[in-house]
Motif scaffolding. Sequence first.
Motif, mmCIF file in Angstrom:
data_model
loop_
_atom_site.group_PDB
_atom_site.id
_atom_site.type_symbol
_atom_site.label_atom_id
_atom_site.label_comp_id
_atom_site.label_asym_id
_atom_site.label_seq_id
_atom_site.Cartn_x
_atom_site.Cartn_y
_atom_site.Cartn_z
ATOM 1 N N LEU A 173 1.115 -25.097 -3.427
ATOM 2 C CA LEU A 173 2.103 -24.033 -3.285
ATOM 3 C C LEU A 173 1.433 -22.669 -3.468
ATOM 4 N N GLU A 174 0.533 -22.565 -4.432
ATOM 5 C CA GLU A 174 -0.196 -21.314 -4.641
ATOM 6 C C GLU A 174 -0.970 -20.930 -3.384
ATOM 7 N N ASP A 175 -1.639 -21.899 -2.786
ATOM 8 C CA ASP A 175 -2.375 -21.636 -1.542
ATOM 9 C C ASP A 175 -1.438 -21.132 -0.447
ATOM 10 N N GLN A 176 -0.249 -21.726 -0.352
ATOM 11 C CA GLN A 176 0.715 -21.296 0.665
ATOM 12 C C GLN A 176 1.210 -19.878 0.391
ATOM 13 N N PHE A 177 1.450 -19.550 -0.871
ATOM 14 C CA PHE A 177 1.870 -18.193 -1.217
ATOM 15 C C PHE A 177 0.762 -17.184 -0.934
ATOM 16 N N VAL A 178 -0.488 -17.555 -1.214
ATOM 17 C CA VAL A 178 -1.613 -16.662 -0.930
ATOM 18 C C VAL A 178 -1.695 -16.400 0.568
ATOM 19 N N ARG A 237 -0.579 -15.972 -10.117
ATOM 20 C CA ARG A 237 -1.934 -16.202 -9.628
ATOM 21 C C ARG A 237 -2.041 -15.874 -8.138
ATOM 22 N N ALA A 238 -1.044 -16.269 -7.363
ATOM 23 C CA ALA A 238 -1.051 -15.964 -5.925
ATOM 24 C C ALA A 238 -0.988 -14.461 -5.688
ATOM 25 N N ALA A 239 -0.165 -13.765 -6.449
ATOM 26 C CA ALA A 239 -0.052 -12.314 -6.302
ATOM 27 C C ALA A 239 -1.390 -11.644 -6.576
ATOM 28 N N ARG A 240 -2.082 -12.082 -7.619
ATOM 29 C CA ARG A 240 -3.391 -11.502 -7.942
ATOM 30 C C ARG A 240 -4.376 -11.722 -6.807
ATOM 31 N N GLN A 241 -4.367 -12.927 -6.234
ATOM 32 C CA GLN A 241 -5.302 -13.235 -5.146
ATOM 33 C C GLN A 241 -5.023 -12.399 -3.901
ATOM 34 N N CYS A 242 -3.774 -11.996 -3.717
ATOM 35 C CA CYS A 242 -3.382 -11.201 -2.541
ATOM 36 C C CYS A 242 -3.459 -9.705 -2.798
ATOM 37 N N GLY A 243 -3.781 -9.315 -4.026
ATOM 38 C CA GLY A 243 -3.786 -7.896 -4.359
ATOM 39 C C GLY A 243 -2.393 -7.322 -4.490
ATOM 40 N N ARG A 244 -1.436 -8.178 -4.815
ATOM 41 C CA ARG A 244 -0.049 -7.750 -4.978
ATOM 42 C C ARG A 244 0.320 -7.747 -6.453
ATOM 43 N N THR A 245 1.407 -7.085 -6.768
ATOM 44 C CA THR A 245 1.921 -7.040 -8.133
ATOM 45 C C THR A 245 3.139 -7.947 -8.225
ATOM 46 N N LEU A 246 3.134 -8.844 -9.204
ATOM 47 C CA LEU A 246 4.301 -9.680 -9.449
ATOM 48 C C LEU A 246 5.216 -8.945 -10.417
ATOM 49 N N TRP A 268 -1.476 -8.861 -21.857
ATOM 50 C CA TRP A 268 -0.798 -9.141 -20.580
ATOM 51 C C TRP A 268 -1.687 -8.652 -19.464
ATOM 52 N N PRO A 269 -2.094 -9.535 -18.550
ATOM 53 C CA PRO A 269 -3.041 -9.130 -17.509
ATOM 54 C C PRO A 269 -2.400 -8.171 -16.505
ATOM 55 N N LEU A 270 -2.977 -7.018 -16.366
ATOM 56 C CA LEU A 270 -2.497 -6.030 -15.409
ATOM 57 C C LEU A 270 -3.490 -5.903 -14.278
ATOM 58 N N PHE A 271 -3.059 -5.371 -13.185
ATOM 59 C CA PHE A 271 -3.934 -5.169 -12.026
ATOM 60 C C PHE A 271 -4.676 -3.871 -12.172
#
Length: 92
Positions: free
Chosen positions: A21-26, A53-62, A89-92
């Motif tokens: 699912l993470e791969d699909q979201f990425v 995790r998917a948001a981080r890989q895409c450079g997006r903010t959750l 809390w991990p921030l971008f």
Amino acid sequence: MLIIEGANLGIDKPTISEAELEDQFVELGGRTPGRLFVTWSGQIIDRTVTLYRAARQCGRTLVIDLYTADVLEAVADGTRLPGPASPNWPLF
């Protein structure tokens, strides 16, 4: 784009793993311009982590709602997950 996620407990039908699912979201996040809205139950912590995790890989903010933030804060003690109010809390 709006994705409405739903869990199916006790239903006998094909499922995919959180990693799949993470791969699909990425993939979706990489090819979808603009905002991508996803609704899910904040009680499904694995799904929150998958989306983060998917948001981080895409450079997006959750961005999470207050209920999900409260759930994460409640489980932060005793887990490796930082709560939203934590300095870790991990921030971008």
